[in-house]
Design a protein around this motif. Structure first.
Motif, PDB file in Angstrom:
ATOM      1  N   LYS A 155       0.819  -1.155   0.107  1.00  0.00           N
ATOM      2  CA  LYS A 155      -0.618  -0.403  -0.060  1.00  0.00           C
ATOM      3  C   LYS A 155       1.170   1.680  -0.187  1.00  0.00           C
ATOM      4  CE  LYS A 155      -4.348  -0.854   1.980  1.00  0.00           C
ATOM      5  NZ  LYS A 155      -4.552  -2.451   1.936  1.00  0.00           N
ATOM      6  N   ASN A 172      -9.402   1.578   6.217  1.00  0.00           N
ATOM      7  CA  ASN A 172      -8.950   0.404   5.497  1.00  0.00           C
ATOM      8  C   ASN A 172      -7.914  -0.439   6.555  1.00  0.00           C
ATOM      9  OD1 ASN A 172      -7.433   2.609   4.696  1.00  0.00           O
ATOM     10  ND2 ASN A 172      -7.036   1.055   2.513  1.00  0.00           N
ATOM     11  N   SER A 216      -7.335   5.594   8.376  1.00  0.00           N
ATOM     12  CA  SER A 216      -8.139   5.748   7.479  1.00  0.00           C
ATOM     13  C   SER A 216      -8.371   4.360   7.641  1.00  0.00           C
ATOM     14  CB  SER A 216      -8.146   5.299   5.799  1.00  0.00           C
ATOM     15  OG  SER A 216      -6.506   4.867   5.822  1.00  0.00           O
ATOM     16  N   HIS A 222      -8.447   6.793   1.186  1.00  0.00           N
ATOM     17  CA  HIS A 222      -7.746   5.349   0.634  1.00  0.00           C
ATOM     18  C   HIS A 222      -8.693   4.852   0.199  1.00  0.00           C
ATOM     19  CE1 HIS A 222     -10.885   5.236   3.855  1.00  0.00           C
ATOM     20  NE2 HIS A 222     -11.516   3.598   3.170  1.00  0.00           N
ATOM     21  N   ASP A 223      -8.062   3.542  -0.189  1.00  0.00           N
ATOM     22  CA  ASP A 223      -9.004   3.092  -1.510  1.00  0.00           C
ATOM     23  C   ASP A 223      -7.757   1.775  -1.632  1.00  0.00           C
ATOM     24  OD1 ASP A 223      -6.601   3.195  -3.235  1.00  0.00           O
ATOM     25  OD2 ASP A 223      -7.505   4.543  -3.975  1.00  0.00           O
ATOM     26  N   GLU A 224      -8.371   0.801  -2.553  1.00  0.00           N
ATOM     27  CA  GLU A 224      -7.574  -0.958  -2.615  1.00  0.00           C
ATOM     28  C   GLU A 224      -5.999  -0.649  -2.276  1.00  0.00           C
ATOM     29  OE1 GLU A 224      -7.430  -4.531  -4.989  1.00  0.00           O
ATOM     30  OE2 GLU A 224      -9.530  -3.306  -5.419  1.00  0.00           O
ATOM     31  N   GLY A 225      -5.348   0.301  -2.933  1.00  0.00           N
ATOM     32  CA  GLY A 225      -4.210   0.457  -3.116  1.00  0.00           C
ATOM     33  C   GLY A 225      -3.642   1.539  -1.960  1.00  0.00           C
ATOM     34  N   SER A 226      -4.114   2.350  -1.693  1.00  0.00           N
ATOM     35  CA  SER A 226      -3.413   3.365  -0.425  1.00  0.00           C
ATOM     36  C   SER A 226      -3.878   3.586   0.583  1.00  0.00           C
ATOM     37  CB  SER A 226      -3.733   4.907  -1.097  1.00  0.00           C
ATOM     38  OG  SER A 226      -4.501   5.175  -1.610  1.00  0.00           O
ATOM     39  N   ALA A 227      -3.661   4.005   1.606  1.00  0.00           N
ATOM     40  CA  ALA A 227      -4.169   4.203   3.070  1.00  0.00           C
ATOM     41  C   ALA A 227      -3.911   5.698   3.875  1.00  0.00           C
ATOM     42  CB  ALA A 227      -4.208   2.635   4.104  1.00  0.00           C
TER      43      ALA A 227
END
Length: 268
Positions: free
Chosen positions: A102, A235, A233, A143-148
Motif C-alpha cells: 500500500k 482500511n 483511514s 484511501h482505496d484498495e492500494g492506498s491508506a
C-alpha cells in the motif's frame, strides 16, 4: 509485513538528541514523527539520525519555535508542507511511503497549544487554535484498495472524559474545554479518521501521553492528559496490532513533557 510508527513531541530536537538516540536504539521504529523540534532546517541533526540508520528525512523547521520532522529507515517521499490560518508556522508535513503493498500517506501535525485563557475573544492564541482545528477538516483519511492514510502528532487536545486526570476540573482548562473537544471530534469524524488509541480500549480507562513540567512529582500525582494521537483511514484498522505509550521516558534525564507513542501495524 509489520511496521511501526512513533509520534513524539520532543521539545527541542537538538537539546534532547541523546534521548532520541536512546529511544531509537531501544525501539527501532520504522518511522519517527517529531513535533516541536524548534530547529531551522539547516541545523537539524540529520547526521545523527543517518548514523542510527534513519537515512530518509523530511523536515519543516523553524528557528526557536514549532517545527515537525519525519525520519525513516525506509524511503519516504515528501508530499506537502501545509500552511494553516495564513500563518507561516511550521506545524505540518506529509510524506508517502510503501508498506505491505500500500502507498501510505502520513501526516505529522503540531497543533497550537492555545495559551492559558479559553476565550477566543480575548486570547488570540486560543482563536488561532480553534481556527487551525477548523481548517484540519479539509485533511481527509483518503484511501482505496492500494492506498491508506495515517495522521499522528501533538494535537494539543484531550478530547474524551478519560483522556485527562479529572474531566470535571479541566472543563475550563485549555486542551479540554467543550469548544475544543467538540470541534476536535467533529473534525476527526468529518475526515473519516479512526482514533486508533481508543479502538480497543475501554472508555473508562485513562490514557495519558503528557505530564506537566509544573508538577513537582509528575509520577506520583499522575495528572496527565492524552494530547498525542494516532489516527488512520478505515482500511488500516484490520492491520493495526496495537500501541505502546513509553511512560518511562517522562522520567529520563531532562525529558520532554510528552512521551513517545508507538503504533504497530501488520499488513501481512
Amino acid at each position: 509485513m509489520s511496521f511501526s510508527i512513533v509520534t513524539w513531541n520532543i521539545n527541542s530536537v537538538r537539546l534532547r538528541m541523546p534521548l532520541v538516540e536512546k529511544f531509537l536504539l531501544e525501539k527501532a521504529p520504522d518511522v519517527l514523527c517529531l513535533q516541536e523540534t524548534k530547529c531551522p532546517d539547516d541545523l537539524f541533526p540529520a547526521k545523527a539520525f543517518r548514523k542510527l540508520g534513519y537515512e530518509h528525512i523530511a523536515i519543516h523547521g523553524q528557528k526557536g519555535y514549532h517545527g515537525v520532522a519525519t525520519v525513516a529507515r525506509r524511503p519516504i517521499e515528501m508530499v506537502e508542507k501545509r500552511r494553516f490560518c495564513e500563518i507561516e508556522d511550521s506545524r505540518h508535513l506529509s510524506v508517502r511511503f510503501e508498506a505491505g503493498g500500500k502507498q501510505i500517506l502520513l501526516h505529522n501535525f503540531y497543533v497550537p497549544a492555545g495559551g492559558d485563557e479559553p476565550d477566543p475573544e480575548i486570547n488570540p492564541k486560543f482563536r488561532h487554535k480553534l481556527d487551525f482545528v477548523a481548517e484540519m477538516n479539509a485533511v481527509r483519511a483518503d484511501h482505496d484498495e492500494g492506498s491508506a492514510s495515517i495522521l499522528v502528532g501533538d494535537l494539543n487536545i484531550a478530547p474524551l472524559e478519560h483522556d485527562v486526570w479529572s474531566h470535571k476540573q479541566l472543563l475550563k482548562v485549555v486542551s479540554h474545554t467543550p469548544v475544543e473537544t467538540e470541534n476536535f471530534e467533529a473534525m476527526r469524524k468529518a475526515g473519516d479518521w479512526v482514533d486508533l488509541m481508543r479502538l480497543n480500549v475501554p472508555h473508562e480507562q485513562k490514557i495519558y501521553t503528557w505530564w506537566s513540567y509544573r508538577a513537582k512529582d509528575w509520577e506520583t500525582s499522575d495528572r496527565g492528559r492524552r494530547l498525542d494521537h494516532i489516527w488512520s483511514s478505515q482500511n488500516l484498522v484490520p492491520s493495526f496490532s496495537g500501541y505502546e505509550i513509553l511512560r518511562e521516558a517522562r522520567g529520563w534525564d531532562r525529558p520532554s513533557d510528552h512521551v513517545p507513542v508507538v503504533a504497530r501495524f501488520d499488513l501481512g
